[in-house]
Enzyme design. Structure first.
Site, short mmCIF file in Angstrom:
data_model
loop_
_atom_site.label_atom_id
_atom_site.label_comp_id
_atom_site.label_asym_id
_atom_site.label_seq_id
_atom_site.Cartn_x
_atom_site.Cartn_y
_atom_site.Cartn_z
N TYR A 7 -1.85 -0.40 10.98
CA TYR A 7 -1.96 -1.06 9.67
C TYR A 7 -0.75 -0.75 8.81
O TYR A 7 -0.07 -1.65 8.32
CB TYR A 7 -3.25 -0.62 8.95
CG TYR A 7 -3.26 -0.94 7.46
CD1 TYR A 7 -3.24 -2.26 7.03
CD2 TYR A 7 -3.29 0.07 6.49
CE1 TYR A 7 -3.25 -2.57 5.67
CE2 TYR A 7 -3.29 -0.23 5.14
CZ TYR A 7 -3.27 -1.55 4.72
OH TYR A 7 -3.27 -1.86 3.38
N THR A 45 0.82 -1.21 0.00
CA THR A 45 0.00 0.00 0.00
C THR A 45 0.86 1.26 0.00
O THR A 45 1.99 1.25 0.49
CB THR A 45 -0.89 -0.01 1.26
OG1 THR A 45 -1.46 1.29 1.44
CG2 THR A 45 -0.10 -0.33 2.52
N ASP A 46 0.29 2.35 -0.48
CA ASP A 46 0.99 3.64 -0.41
C ASP A 46 1.06 4.18 1.02
O ASP A 46 1.80 5.12 1.30
CB ASP A 46 0.33 4.68 -1.34
CG ASP A 46 -1.13 4.99 -0.99
OD1 ASP A 46 -1.69 4.31 -0.09
OD2 ASP A 46 -1.70 5.90 -1.61
N GLU A 47 0.27 3.57 1.93
CA GLU A 47 0.21 4.11 3.30
C GLU A 47 1.54 3.94 4.04
O GLU A 47 1.77 4.60 5.05
CB GLU A 47 -0.96 3.48 4.06
CG GLU A 47 -2.28 3.75 3.34
CD GLU A 47 -3.54 3.40 4.13
OE1 GLU A 47 -3.50 3.40 5.36
OE2 GLU A 47 -4.56 3.13 3.48
N LYS A 54 2.29 -3.16 7.37
CA LYS A 54 2.57 -3.33 5.94
C LYS A 54 4.01 -2.90 5.63
O LYS A 54 4.70 -3.54 4.83
CB LYS A 54 1.58 -2.53 5.09
CG LYS A 54 0.16 -3.05 5.09
CD LYS A 54 0.01 -4.45 4.48
CE LYS A 54 0.27 -4.49 2.99
NZ LYS A 54 -0.06 -5.83 2.42
#
Ligand code: NAD
Ligand code: TYD
Length: 350
Positions: A156, A131-133, A160
């Site tokens: 989260y 993810t870009d997060e 990741k």
């Protein structure tokens, strides 16, 4: 001939990816390993469940014995690792579930792949979907690039980021052939209705409040899920081993503008007077540590592999709404049980 292990294939993105690989590559054998958590749903794959090149296995990616047995039985040449705990709000209430699946689960798969392939990495690939997060939160300007420093800020995104680091560590330490892609927010059919867009569609259908965190000014960069699956297909087959690719559609919306557009389209589709659904908008307490803005720069993917998103947002949103309106039984089935309890806990106090 390839035999590919897809993890989390019964989830939102995983089901689109599994469908794409099963139908586009009939010569590949696809094994879908999914624990069927609240987010996993075999009805997402009804149309391909009897395909001769598809097998489903219910199981947990942290179960080393099971993962080793599957590698021994199927002699996987590739892994498309999609399984994860994926909802930021749930990570705030239960961070260890995210460490378990996202960190321990990814490491288990990496170790099993390394042991099974025994140093013979010819035509092997471990593809990690991320993810870009992991890059943190942007201010008003700027973009996430592949070399942006990691700065995760939710349990989260921290889990990741950790999983991404383990994947790269296996590449650098053991030479395991890996690829990673980091994508922006996805939307589309089969999206579990506790994430912003499907939750709001479901609530408009049921005339329930549309909860907007804080002032609704946070910005997300939305990509239609089939475009994400298409990018993964391209990177899986054409990307360079060891590389990372950002995936995104240059499609930034504040949450409030997005919900207003959704309300506008739904009023038109449901034959309601303009402005009806907007009245359901309800501002609620902000998410703890709410990241302000995500925005992907996908130039590398465009220039090196020629990828472009196929859909404009308004069109993708319209397709998504139509799918939910045409599949009320899917929606009713998932809006029950665990989900109902979660929803109650998440929203009753505001
Ligand atoms: P999802 O929550 O819809 O699906 C996750 C799937 O993984 C479910 O089918 C679930 O049953 C399965 N799963 C969870 N824990 C498991 C375990 N321990 N063992 C086996 N299976 C397990 O998630 P999603 O939105 O489809 O996201 C898929 C991947 O894409 C994730 O890695 C996520 O980080 C990444 N991603 C998602 C988005 C997005 O907007 N949804 C954007 C970028 C990247
Ligand atoms: P979400 O779909 O949970 O994705 P992510 O947090 O991974 O970006 O949320 C998208 C945006 O919408 C995020 O800024 C949080 C916000 N949001 C709301 O305002 N209300 C809601 O009920 C939900 C679920 C999210």
């Amino acid at each position: 001939m390839q035999t590919i292990l897809i993890t989390g294939g019964a989830g939102f993105i995983g089901s689109h990816l599994t469908r794409l690989f099963v139908t586009k590559y009939p010569q590949y054998k696809i094994v879908n390993l999914d624990a069927l958590t609240y987010a996993g749903n075999l009805s997402n794959l009804k149309d391909i469940e009897d395909a001769p090149n598809y097998t489903f296995v219910k199981g947990d990616i942290t179960d080393m014995a099971l993962v080793q047995q599957l590698f021994a039985e199927h002699q996987f040449t590739g892994v498309l690792h999609c399984a994860a705990e994926s909802h930021v709000d749930r990570s705030i209430t239960d961070p260890l579930a995210f460490v378990r699946t996202n960190v321990m689960g990814t490491s288990t798969l990496l170790l099993a792949a390394k042991e099974s392939w025994k140093g013979d990495f010819t035509n092997k690939l471990f593809y990690h979907i991320s993810t870009d997060e992991v890059y943190g939160s942007l201010g008003e300007t700027g973009f996430f690039y592949e070399n942006t420093a990691y700065d995760p800020r939710s349990p989260y995104s921290a889990s990741k980021a950790s999983s991404d680091h383990f994947v790269r560590a296996f590449y650098h330490t053991y030479g395991l052939p890996i690829k990673i892609s980091n994508c922006s927010n996805n939307y589309g059919p089969y999206h579990f209705p506790e994430k912003l867009i499907p939750l709001s569609i479901n609530n408009i259908i049921n005339n329930k409040p549309l909860p907007i965190y804080g002032k609704g000014e946070n910005i997300r960069d939305w990509l239609f899920v089939e475009d994400h699956a298409g990018a993964i297909d391209l990177i899986y087959h054409k990307g360079i081993i060891g590389e990372t690719y950002n995936i995104g559609g240059h499609n930034e919306w504040t949450n409030i503008d997005l919900i207003k557009e959704l309300c506008r389209q739904m009023d038109a589709k449901l034959g309601k007077p303009a402005g009806t659904s907007e009245k359901l908008i309800t501002y609620v307490t902000d998410r703890a540590g709410h990241d302000m803005r995500y925005a992907i720069d996908a130039t590398k993917l465009k220039e090196e592999l020629g990828w472009m998103p196929s859909l404009q947002f308004e069109e993708g949103l319209s397709k998504t709404i139509d799918w939910y309106l045409n599949n009320p039984e899917w929606l009713n089935n998932v809006v029950s049980g665990n989900y109902a309890a979660y929803y109650e806990d998440q929203y009753h106090k505001r």
